[in-house]
Design a protein around this motif. Sequence first.
Motif, PDB file in Angstrom:
ATOM      1  N   GLY A 167       0.834  -1.174   0.000  1.00 19.74           N
ATOM      2  CA  GLY A 167       0.000   0.000   0.000  1.00 19.74           C
ATOM      3  C   GLY A 167       0.881   1.240   0.000  1.00 19.74           C
ATOM      4  N   TYR A 168       0.227   2.399  -0.056  1.00 21.55           N
ATOM      5  CA  TYR A 168       0.962   3.658  -0.099  1.00 21.55           C
ATOM      6  C   TYR A 168       0.316   4.653   0.852  1.00 21.55           C
ATOM      7  N   VAL A 169       1.153   5.362   1.584  1.00 23.18           N
ATOM      8  CA  VAL A 169       0.690   6.358   2.546  1.00 23.18           C
ATOM      9  C   VAL A 169       1.210   7.720   2.107  1.00 23.18           C
ATOM     10  N   THR A 170       0.293   8.660   1.867  1.00 18.22           N
ATOM     11  CA  THR A 170       0.658  10.000   1.423  1.00 18.22           C
ATOM     12  C   THR A 170       0.379  11.008   2.526  1.00 18.22           C
ATOM     13  N   ASN A 171       1.367  11.801   2.856  1.00 23.17           N
ATOM     14  CA  ASN A 171       1.208  12.893   3.816  1.00 23.17           C
ATOM     15  C   ASN A 171       0.619  14.081   3.070  1.00 23.17           C
ATOM     16  N   LEU A 172      -0.591  14.478   3.430  1.00 27.61           N
ATOM     17  CA  LEU A 172      -1.279  15.554   2.723  1.00 27.61           C
ATOM     18  C   LEU A 172      -0.654  16.916   2.981  1.00 27.61           C
ATOM     19  N   ILE A 173       0.170  17.027   4.008  1.00 26.57           N
ATOM     20  CA  ILE A 173       0.804  18.306   4.335  1.00 26.57           C
ATOM     21  C   ILE A 173       2.105  18.478   3.555  1.00 26.57           C
ATOM     22  N   THR A 174       2.935  17.422   3.531  1.00 24.77           N
ATOM     23  CA  THR A 174       4.236  17.515   2.856  1.00 24.77           C
ATOM     24  C   THR A 174       4.204  16.981   1.427  1.00 24.77           C
ATOM     25  N   GLY A 175       3.213  16.148   1.114  1.00 29.13           N
ATOM     26  CA  GLY A 175       3.134  15.536  -0.205  1.00 29.13           C
ATOM     27  C   GLY A 175       3.970  14.279  -0.353  1.00 29.13           C
ATOM     28  N   ALA A 176       4.711  13.916   0.696  1.00 31.37           N
ATOM     29  CA  ALA A 176       5.573  12.727   0.635  1.00 31.37           C
ATOM     30  C   ALA A 176       4.736  11.447   0.684  1.00 31.37           C
ATOM     31  N   THR A 177       5.169  10.440  -0.075  1.00 36.40           N
ATOM     32  CA  THR A 177       4.477   9.153  -0.117  1.00 36.40           C
ATOM     33  C   THR A 177       5.443   8.046   0.280  1.00 36.40           C
ATOM     34  N   GLN A 178       4.974   7.140   1.144  1.00 34.89           N
ATOM     35  CA  GLN A 178       5.770   5.991   1.567  1.00 34.89           C
ATOM     36  C   GLN A 178       5.052   4.705   1.176  1.00 34.89           C
ATOM     37  N   GLU A 179       5.841   3.681   0.885  1.00 34.73           N
ATOM     38  CA  GLU A 179       5.274   2.383   0.531  1.00 34.73           C
ATOM     39  C   GLU A 179       5.138   1.520   1.770  1.00 34.73           C
ATOM     40  N   GLN A 180       4.034   0.775   1.854  1.00 37.89           N
ATOM     41  CA  GLN A 180       3.791  -0.188   2.930  1.00 37.89           C
ATOM     42  C   GLN A 180       3.803  -1.596   2.347  1.00 37.89           C
ATOM     43  N   SER A 181       4.442  -2.503   3.049  1.00 37.19           N
ATOM     44  CA  SER A 181       4.384  -3.906   2.660  1.00 37.19           C
ATOM     45  C   SER A 181       3.535  -4.662   3.664  1.00 37.19           C
ATOM     46  N   PHE A 182       2.643  -5.515   3.165  1.00 35.29           N
ATOM     47  CA  PHE A 182       1.807  -6.332   4.045  1.00 35.29           C
ATOM     48  C   PHE A 182       2.362  -7.744   4.194  1.00 35.29           C
ATOM     49  N   LYS A 183       3.630  -7.913   3.787  1.00 40.58           N
ATOM     50  CA  LYS A 183       4.298  -9.204   3.973  1.00 40.58           C
ATOM     51  C   LYS A 183       5.055  -9.242   5.285  1.00 40.58           C
ATOM     52  N   GLY A 184       5.140  -8.103   5.987  1.00 42.44           N
ATOM     53  CA  GLY A 184       5.886  -8.063   7.231  1.00 42.44           C
ATOM     54  C   GLY A 184       7.370  -8.232   6.972  1.00 42.44           C
ATOM     55  N   THR A 185       8.104  -8.675   7.980  1.00 46.56           N
ATOM     56  CA  THR A 185       9.540  -8.906   7.823  1.00 46.56           C
ATOM     57  C   THR A 185       9.854 -10.377   7.618  1.00 46.56           C
ATOM     58  N   ASN A 186       8.836 -11.239   7.786  1.00 47.65           N
ATOM     59  CA  ASN A 186       9.037 -12.680   7.587  1.00 47.65           C
ATOM     60  C   ASN A 186       8.717 -13.031   6.138  1.00 47.65           C
ATOM     61  N   THR A 187       9.732 -13.207   5.330  1.00 50.14           N
ATOM     62  CA  THR A 187       9.533 -13.452   3.900  1.00 50.14           C
ATOM     63  C   THR A 187       9.474 -14.934   3.564  1.00 50.14           C
ATOM     64  N   ASP A 188       9.554 -15.797   4.569  1.00 52.07           N
ATOM     65  CA  ASP A 188       9.583 -17.238   4.311  1.00 52.07           C
ATOM     66  C   ASP A 188       8.331 -17.960   4.798  1.00 52.07           C
ATOM     67  N   SER A 189       7.223 -17.218   4.923  1.00 57.58           N
ATOM     68  CA  SER A 189       6.013 -17.828   5.478  1.00 57.58           C
ATOM     69  C   SER A 189       5.386 -18.834   4.528  1.00 57.58           C
ATOM     70  N   GLY A 190       5.513 -18.586   3.205  1.00 48.28           N
ATOM     71  CA  GLY A 190       4.991 -19.535   2.232  1.00 48.28           C
ATOM     72  C   GLY A 190       3.483 -19.652   2.229  1.00 48.28           C
ATOM     73  N   ASP A 191       2.766 -18.626   2.652  1.00 48.23           N
ATOM     74  CA  ASP A 191       1.310 -18.676   2.744  1.00 48.23           C
ATOM     75  C   ASP A 191       0.685 -17.740   1.719  1.00 48.23           C
ATOM     76  N   GLU A 192       0.847 -18.050   0.416  1.00 48.31           N
ATOM     77  CA  GLU A 192       0.282 -17.159  -0.588  1.00 48.31           C
ATOM     78  C   GLU A 192      -1.225 -17.027  -0.453  1.00 48.31           C
ATOM     79  N   ASP A 193      -1.912 -18.112  -0.061  1.00 44.37           N
ATOM     80  CA  ASP A 193      -3.367 -18.085   0.059  1.00 44.37           C
ATOM     81  C   ASP A 193      -3.833 -17.396   1.327  1.00 44.37           C
ATOM     82  N   MET A 194      -2.892 -17.038   2.216  1.00 38.06           N
ATOM     83  CA  MET A 194      -3.261 -16.425   3.486  1.00 38.06           C
ATOM     84  C   MET A 194      -2.950 -14.925   3.508  1.00 38.06           C
ATOM     85  N   GLY A 195      -2.889 -14.300   2.349  1.00 37.30           N
ATOM     86  CA  GLY A 195      -2.566 -12.883   2.273  1.00 37.30           C
ATOM     87  C   GLY A 195      -3.717 -11.991   2.690  1.00 37.30           C
ATOM     88  N   VAL A 196      -3.461 -10.690   2.675  1.00 46.66           N
ATOM     89  CA  VAL A 196      -4.468  -9.700   3.082  1.00 46.66           C
ATOM     90  C   VAL A 196      -5.462  -9.489   1.948  1.00 46.66           C
TER      91      VAL A 196
END
Length: 404
Positions: free
Chosen positions: A75-104
């Motif tokens: 996802g993406y988060v935009t600050n309406l005051i500064t205009g800056a946009t940051q990316e969000q990952s919904f995979k967390g920091t554990n990249t080895d979960s192997g649960d493709e069917d259990m995503g958001v």
Amino acid sequence: MEEVHEAVIVGAGIAGLATAIALKKVGIQSIVLEKSHQLRATGAAITLAPNAWRALDALGVATKLTSIYRTFERGYVTNLITGATQEQSFKGTNTDSGDEDMGVRSVHRKVLLETLANELPPNTIKFSIKITSIKSQEEEDVTVLQLEDGSVIRTKVLIGCDGVHSVVAQWLGLTTPVDSGRSAVRGLSVFPAGHGLKHQLHQFVGNDARCAFVAMNETDVFWGITTTDGRMMSREPELIKKEVTEHLAKDCPAEYLNVIQRAELSTITWAPLMYRVPWDVLFGKTHRGGVTVAGDAFHPMTPDLGQGGCTALEDAVVLARCLANSRGNVSSGMEMYVKERRWRVAGIITGAFLSGWVQQGGTGWRWWLVKLFRDHLFYRFVFPRIVNAVSYDCGVLPEKEKTL
């Protein structure tokens, strides 16, 4: 008229229906009492994290929903005051979960409720039922419900899944949920010819409001706003929509305002954000004999981690498992359930409140420090760890057997 049932569930929302399915899977027959005249889908849609999909898998219904709803990983988060946009990952920091069917995924509440309800035997759900009193006959290990129509129900197991203002929670002696000082508007927008949006979550944060939307499929977009604005809105959808476009979301991009303009009025809701203080969950009266609570009746929380419905699904699996493992000792099963759940949900309540407070920008003289933390550290370093925390596995249900 008097009826006797093995288990009675109060409330036919996500928690109530899921609990009825879980009980059925371990051999406990139940009925579900719902005060409305039909299934309620307040909120239009709900976002389900991996922990919810694992619970739905344990209930045997996950594949019926994963086949029609896509996951979104970022996802993406935009600050309406500064205009800056940051990316969000919904995979967390554990990249080895192997649960493709259990995503958001975001799913329609109505579809989720109907999918759960279809797993239950006919006439399990009793609509337009209002409880007037609850009494305990401890010498018989029975709870007696008096209904508005004069009838009586006797049961060994009573589970309150009746939401924030639960009559079962009140009877147990849990304190009333408190107002967080924020409120939320939610709705569903439909573009019959297609919206052309990417399948991603977009958030916009400002001084008084946090706005978001996510494309659910090619035509439907789920959107919401949380705000610290203390004014109580009208309950009229048209007036809520006007307040959103002219005040709360006026600084959002045209893309977001276009989504709001296409909102179906019947899906627009406004509500104050309530939560139960964590120490009441940890040390309060959450069970008594064969009576307990689940879902929002147990642990109402703010929506900032998207965990209200997710933890309710966890509750259903854990509660049924504990009752099955209690070998007929209902009170012991309830005690095991509460012991397993209370620390986890108290942590989620706390995390959701703090997450909302930070993302909303904080309050008081520290607001600038909170916003600095939010804009430079929270989404980059803290949020991925929060995602790990909600990627939880509530476990499975035992083989079906008669337990009460």
